[in-house]
Write an enzyme that holds these catalytic residues in place. Structure first.
Site, mmCIF file in Angstrom:
data_model
loop_
_atom_site.group_PDB
_atom_site.id
_atom_site.type_symbol
_atom_site.label_atom_id
_atom_site.label_comp_id
_atom_site.label_asym_id
_atom_site.label_seq_id
_atom_site.Cartn_x
_atom_site.Cartn_y
_atom_site.Cartn_z
ATOM 1 N N ASP A 101 0.814 -1.210 0.000
ATOM 2 C CA ASP A 101 0.000 0.000 0.000
ATOM 3 C C ASP A 101 0.850 1.265 0.000
ATOM 4 O O ASP A 101 1.492 1.589 1.001
ATOM 5 C CB ASP A 101 -0.897 -0.042 1.242
ATOM 6 C CG ASP A 101 -1.754 1.187 1.403
ATOM 7 O OD1 ASP A 101 -1.972 1.895 0.403
ATOM 8 O OD2 ASP A 101 -2.215 1.434 2.528
ATOM 9 N N ASP A 288 -2.019 5.892 -5.352
ATOM 10 C CA ASP A 288 -2.172 5.034 -4.170
ATOM 11 C C ASP A 288 -2.583 3.618 -4.565
ATOM 12 O O ASP A 288 -3.712 3.372 -4.977
ATOM 13 C CB ASP A 288 -3.220 5.650 -3.252
ATOM 14 C CG ASP A 288 -3.397 4.880 -1.951
ATOM 15 O OD1 ASP A 288 -2.705 3.866 -1.767
ATOM 16 O OD2 ASP A 288 -4.216 5.298 -1.132
#
Length: 506
Positions: A101, A288
């Site tokens: 992430d 992201d």
């Protein structure tokens, strides 16, 4: 300590893995393989982490060689929305599936001391006593997500990623995971690839230690997401460089404007060939890998979803209840059935002894300090709302047709809790392209790229890849370019030169 996140895990996706040994180019590659989309998982997971991240977030290592001396850690892709892979913690390594992430910076996995959270019982747990390289830390910490939080304490141990071993890595042993997101998630934990500036407890991220310990050739990592549903390979994450076979042409690089998240300035945004003008003077954007969709200001996302005929998920569910069950609900109320029992008799809720729950949720899960929500029990909750509306109109002696028409109109006004919208699958070929401008270069998304389709025939559901999310100035307006964008565009995270690069994926 609180860490705010934005992972729009409105969808969570699953992939299988393979590992390649290290090569002379010192690249660590993470291969991705894809499973088929699961409609039930979409419905269950769409209440994930979008709301407060940015406002304030394998079954054994398997090796094969292609003769290039490259380390590969397999990832799994669940519903084209979350990509995860296996790491090992401790000596001997204990295996965990983690989300890689770029929107967070800590590594956490469930602890063997997590006794009272259901999520921990469904996932692998770290056992400190079984590792010869474990070092006690014990400092308490917590990370807050949009749909819950994890809390626990810091520990220190070796972390294996592919053939690489990061020594003395500080990570979080989670002893509480109350959120439903972690119960239904295919992953055990999260490995953050953001900057130390947003790391809870100022813990050094795994990526920093990879670089500092000389485990990678270059301070660069890159993502390739394979969005082709007909193939099993889900994509690849490369540490230490890029794989040229996964992109076409050259990357367009743009400098970071703020460290923490991978943030940069983006230019104009177009619907079809028409500029919205909203970002003509520039907008902040974050790329992201932990966000499933593509989130942006409500003003533009509303305009965009209108242009593609998208309708709020909850509104659609509500209208479905009215069209398919409206007369049944009316008849039950008119026959004298108590309002709080109507939805159960209609088969949309069942009673667990304490509360009514959606009939498509078979197990009552932990909801600390949370009531029933549309995201968790959509049909039941919408049915209960419709019963209240119908009952009120009955008191005014309205006719069945007029009352159901009125309730249908109310459905159109229902907001989706996380901004999700659905699109008519038959309209995809006629929808406009959407264009983002980055460093004066156009990055186009076709309808096939920004619509996520699941199921076949009458069971198919098409979800808009855009979600509304407002961040006020001075940090906003802000766009979050998640997996919907990273699928068509191979992305390079250049830590050494503080920039990100995008090229057409191959």
């Amino acid at each position: 300590m609180e860490k705010k996140h934005l992972c729009a895990a409105l969808l969570l996706l699953a992939i299988a893995c393979s590992v390649l040994p290290a090569s002379s180019d010192n690249l660590l590659r993470i291969g991705l393989k894809k499973h088929h989309v699961d409609v039930n998982s979409i419905n269950a997971a769409r209440v994930a982490r979008l709301q407060d991240r940015y406002g304030k977030h394998l079954n054994g290592l398997e090796k094969k060689s292609d003769g290039s001396d490259v380390d590969i850690v397999p990832l799994k892709n669940y519903l084209d929305a979350q990509y995860y892979g296996e790491i090992g913690i401790g000596s001997p390594p204990q295996k965990f599936k983690v989300i890689f992430d770029t929107g967070s910076s800590n590594l956490w996995v469930p602890s063997s001391r997590c006794y009272f959270s259901i999520a921990c019982w469904f996932h692998h747990k770290y056992k400190a006593g079984k590792s010869s390289t474990y070092t006690r830390n014990g400092k308490s910490c917590s990370i807050r997500y949009g749909t819950g939080s994890i809390s626990g304490h810091f520990s220190q141990d070796n972390v294996q990623v592919g053939d690489l071993v990061v020594k003395d890595q500080v990570f979080i042993e989670a002893t509480r995971e109350p959120s439903i997101t972690f119960i239904i998630g295919k992953f055990d934990g999260i490995l953050g690839l953001g900057f130390q500036e947003i790391s809870v407890g100022n813990a050094t991220p795994v990526w920093y230690n990879m670089v500092d310990q000389g485990l990678v050739k270059e301070p660069v990592f890159s993502f390739w997401f394979n969005r082709d549903a007909s193939t099993k390979e889900g994509g690849e994450l490369v540490f230490g460089g890029v794989d040229p076979k996964h992109f076409k042409g050259n990357h367009t690089y743009v400098p970071l404007t703020q460290k923490g998240y991978w943030q940069f300035n983006m230019g104009d945004f177009l619907i079809g060939n028409t500029s919205t003008g909203y970002c003509a003077g520039g907008c902040a954007a974050i790329v992201d890998s932990g966000t499933s969709l593509l989130a942006g200001p409500t003003t533009i996302v509303t305009q965009l979803n209108h242009a593609i005929g998208a309708e709020g998920v909850v509104s659609a569910e509500c209208k479905t209840i009215v069209s398919q069950y409206g007369e049944v609900l009316w008849d039950l109320l008119v026959s004298g059935v108590r309002p709080d029992q109507v939805c159960s008799q209609a088969g949309l809720c069942f009673f667990n002894g304490a509360e009514h729950v959606s009939s498509n949720i078979r197990t009552v899960v932990e909801r600390e300090n949370e009531g029933s929500s549309v995201g968790e029990a959509p049909l039941c909750t919408v049915c209960e709302m419709a019963v209240v509306w119908i009952q009120n109109q009955l008191k005014q002696q309205g006719t069945k047709e007029r009352v159901l028409e009125y309730v249908d109109q109310l459905c159109e006004k229902l907001p989706s809790p996380m901004g999700e919208s659905v699109v008519d699958c038959n309209s995809i070929s006629s929808l406009p392209n959407i264009t983002f401008t980055i460093k004066d270069k156009a990055f186009v998304l076709t309808p096939e790229q920004y619509i996520l389709k699941t199921g076949e025939g009458i069971a198919s559901i098409c979800i808009s890849g855009f979600a509304a999310f407002d961040v006020p100035p001075p940090r906003g307006p802000l766009w979050i370019l998640g997996d919907v964008f990273m699928g068509p565009y191979h992305t390079v995270f250049d830590y050494g030169n503080s920039q990100v690069g995008f090229a057409e994926a191959a």
